[in-house]
Design an enzyme around this catalytic site. Structure first.
Site, PDB file in Angstrom:
ATOM      1  NE  ARG A  79       2.377 -19.662   5.769  1.00  0.00           N
ATOM      2  CZ  ARG A  79       1.869 -17.736   5.539  1.00  0.00           C
ATOM      3  NH1 ARG A  79       0.424 -18.667   6.008  1.00  0.00           N
ATOM      4  NH2 ARG A  79       1.911 -17.484   4.925  1.00  0.00           N
ATOM      5  CE  LYS A 244      -1.599   3.028  -1.245  1.00  0.00           C
ATOM      6  NZ  LYS A 244      -2.614   3.666  -1.000  1.00  0.00           N
ATOM      7  N   GLY A 390       5.968 -13.093   1.804  1.00  0.00           N
ATOM      8  CA  GLY A 390       4.965 -12.058   1.045  1.00  0.00           C
ATOM      9  C   GLY A 390       4.770 -12.608  -0.670  1.00  0.00           C
ATOM     10  N   GLY A 413       4.606 -10.334   6.926  1.00  0.00           N
ATOM     11  CA  GLY A 413       4.672  -9.018   7.427  1.00  0.00           C
ATOM     12  C   GLY A 413       5.874  -8.488   8.994  1.00  0.00           C
TER      13      GLY A 413
HETATM   14  P1  AMP Z   1       3.771  -5.138  -1.812  1.00  0.00           P
HETATM   15  O1  AMP Z   1       2.613  -5.535  -1.196  1.00  0.00           O
HETATM   16  O2  AMP Z   1       3.708  -3.634  -1.099  1.00  0.00           O
HETATM   17  O3  AMP Z   1       4.611  -5.484  -1.717  1.00  0.00           O
HETATM   18  O4  AMP Z   1       2.726  -4.655  -3.037  1.00  0.00           O
HETATM   19  C1  AMP Z   1       3.470  -5.688  -4.021  1.00  0.00           C
HETATM   20  C2  AMP Z   1       2.069  -5.450  -5.126  1.00  0.00           C
HETATM   21  O5  AMP Z   1       2.617  -4.368  -5.955  1.00  0.00           O
HETATM   22  C3  AMP Z   1       2.144  -6.634  -6.185  1.00  0.00           C
HETATM   23  O6  AMP Z   1       0.416  -6.437  -5.800  1.00  0.00           O
HETATM   24  C4  AMP Z   1       2.130  -5.703  -7.567  1.00  0.00           C
HETATM   25  O7  AMP Z   1       1.684  -5.796  -8.912  1.00  0.00           O
HETATM   26  C5  AMP Z   1       1.780  -3.912  -6.883  1.00  0.00           C
HETATM   27  N1  AMP Z   1       3.084  -3.382  -8.505  1.00  0.00           N
HETATM   28  C6  AMP Z   1       4.469  -3.454  -8.583  1.00  0.00           C
HETATM   29  N2  AMP Z   1       4.986  -2.589  -9.730  1.00  0.00           N
HETATM   30  C7  AMP Z   1       3.314  -1.730  -9.659  1.00  0.00           C
HETATM   31  C8  AMP Z   1       3.599  -1.323 -10.719  1.00  0.00           C
HETATM   32  N3  AMP Z   1       4.803   0.057 -10.724  1.00  0.00           N
HETATM   33  N4  AMP Z   1       2.154  -0.295 -10.820  1.00  0.00           N
HETATM   34  C9  AMP Z   1       1.033  -0.955  -9.589  1.00  0.00           C
HETATM   35  N5  AMP Z   1       1.640  -1.636  -8.715  1.00  0.00           N
HETATM   36  C10 AMP Z   1       2.446  -2.424  -8.770  1.00  0.00           C
END
Ligand code: AMP
Length: 433
Positions: A79, A244, A390, A413
């Site tokens: 950064r 999620k 991220g 974000g």
């Molecule tokens: P996000 O911040 O929404 O992009 O989510 C990233 C997170 O999603 C990371 O910590 C990943 O380990 C998690 N992730 C990806 N695939 C899965 C899965 N099948 N089950 C649980 N967590 C997951």
């Protein structure tokens, strides 16, 4: 397209009740193109650092020096490195440079000790091979005096802007008095911290509300690269992963209007599969998003592509199965080989690709294969390849694929909100050309 992949794909889909129409749409999806769609945030209208005469001016530059630090050591200085072009330009143009940045979160006095920018000032000084004046306060006589004694070409770094959060979250809630005060320290404000542009803080929106403002080279590059997605060369494929669905509802709502294909992996895929009537065992389920998934699948049968197989863990055993064969106690943690093949078919056809969210639980090596394989596929595809910030950015960089991507966003974000079609307050407030 590989015949086996197609057969696997259709076998899985056809076993799902009421999904025959969906399989038909998937069959023709590679030929269908959506209407073009534009996110309009007027990024080309904004003043940049080039639009100002910086000579002998006090130029406040908001940078993002929120670097990872452990035991007093900066673990990754990228950064800081990414801010150098703007700093060098300001110095070459005889500006008196006043740098501001946040670092971590400040809730207690103890947090202040652990999140001083002094260590960043030393690293910056090394990288620039010149002195950087560090002022260990965010307001007051010492800061004002030092600024008033700056010579053209000098660089000063003020202490962590979030020290002001200890007393009523003044920085993070864009306190009016604080924004005015910081603005009074300079003549011109340059925002070069893309990672905070989705938030209205005193150190971006607050200052820009009070003095002339523009964007730096880093923010300019982000907007230029991300705006490729406003009018992408088609086909335009999006890879979406992450934990999620809930966190990505606005993103999906916006992208279904822009993308030709949305390839869904990661934890969120299991909620989509569950909404199609499949048993997902103990995989992550985002219950409150099931209705959303049903509707979005129904309305976009031709462009949302779900996994056809899954790498599951069950009592410590890891097994790859078709999505129709997920057992009661299975936890789905990665996409399987057939899904990787299927996704590659869509990616190989695409001329623009955007990726947000890992397609597996990449905290564990055993479930990183899908994400790795997609990196490898992108490496060999000639297309515009944009990686959201991220987690996705860190993974792509850590796996060594940075050089094969067109752009890796520096703001998780901020890039997410941009792609959701939202206005970024830190950009919106910048003066128009
Ligand atoms: P996000 O911040 O929404 O992009 O989510 C990233 C997170 O999603 C990371 O910590 C990943 O380990 C998690 N992730 C990806 N695939 C899965 C899965 N099948 N089950 C649980 N967590 C997951």
């Amino acid at each position: 397209m590989n015949i086996l992949v197609i057969i696997n794909h259709y076998v899985q889909i056809l076993i799902v009740k009421n999904r025959i129409a969906y399989s038909f749409y998937l069959l023709i999806s590679l030929k269908k193109m959506p209407k073009s769609y534009k996110i309009d945030i007027g990024e080309n209208m904004k003043k940049t650092i080039r639009d100002f005469d910086l000579n002998n001016k006090k130029v406040i530059i908001r940078v993002d020096y929120n670097v990872p630090i452990k035991d007093g050591i900066i673990l990754d200085d990228s950064r800081i490195v990414k801010s150098l072009d703007t700093l060098k330009y300001a110095v070459d143009n005889n500006a008196k440079v006043i740098l501001m940045s946040h670092l971590g979160r400040i809730k207690t006095e103890e947090d202040k000790k652990n999140n001083s920018l002094q260590i960043v000032a030393s690293r910056l000084s090394k990288l620039l091979n010149r002195d950087v004046i560090f002022v260990p306060s965010t307001r007051g006589d010492e800061l004002e005096c030092t600024i008033n004694n700056l010579n053209p070409g000098d660089i000063l770094l003020m202490e962590n802007t979030r020290y002001e959060d200890l007393d009523g979250k003044k920085e993070s809630s864009n306190d009016e008095e604080l924004g005015k005060y910081w603005a009074s320290l300079g003549d011109i404000f340059i925002n070069d911290a893309f990672g905070t542009c989705h938030r209205a803080h005193a150190s971006n929106v607050g200052i820009a509300s009070n003095i002339e403002s523009g964007i730096g080279f880093l923010v300019e590059k982000e907007l230029k690269e991300l705006s490729i997605l406003d009018n992408p060369v088609r086909p335009f494929a999006v890879i979406l992963g992450g934990a999620k669905v809930h966190d990505k509802i606005n993103l999906i709502e916006n992208l279904v209007n822009i993308a030709d294909y949305i390839l869904i992996g990661g934890g969120m895929a299991y909620t989509f599969l569950a909404s199609s009537g499949l048993n997902i065992g103990k995989s992550i389920l985002d219950e409150e998003s099931i209705d959303f998934c049903k509707r979005i699948l129904e309305e976009n049968k031709d462009k949302i592509i779900l996994p056809i197989d899954s790498v599951n863990e069950n009592n410590g055993n890891i097994k790859e199965v078709f999505v129709s064969d997920i057992n009661e106690n299975d936890v789905g943690l990665d996409i399987g080989h057939s899904t990787i093949k299927l996704f590659k078919q869509y990616l190989n056809e695409s001329k623009t690709i955007m990726w947000n969210g890992p397609v597996g639980y990449t905290e564990r090596e055993e479930f990183t294969n899908g994400t790795k394989e997609l990196c490898e596929a992108l490496k060999n595809i000639e297309a515009t390849k944009i990686i959201g910030g991220g987690d996705t950015a860190s993974i792509v960089i850590n796996l060594g694929y940075e050089k094969y991507m067109t752009h890796i966003s520096t703001g998780g974000g901020a890039s997410l909100e941009y792609l959701e079609g939202k206005t970024l307050p830190g950009i919106d407030i910048i003066g128009d050309k």
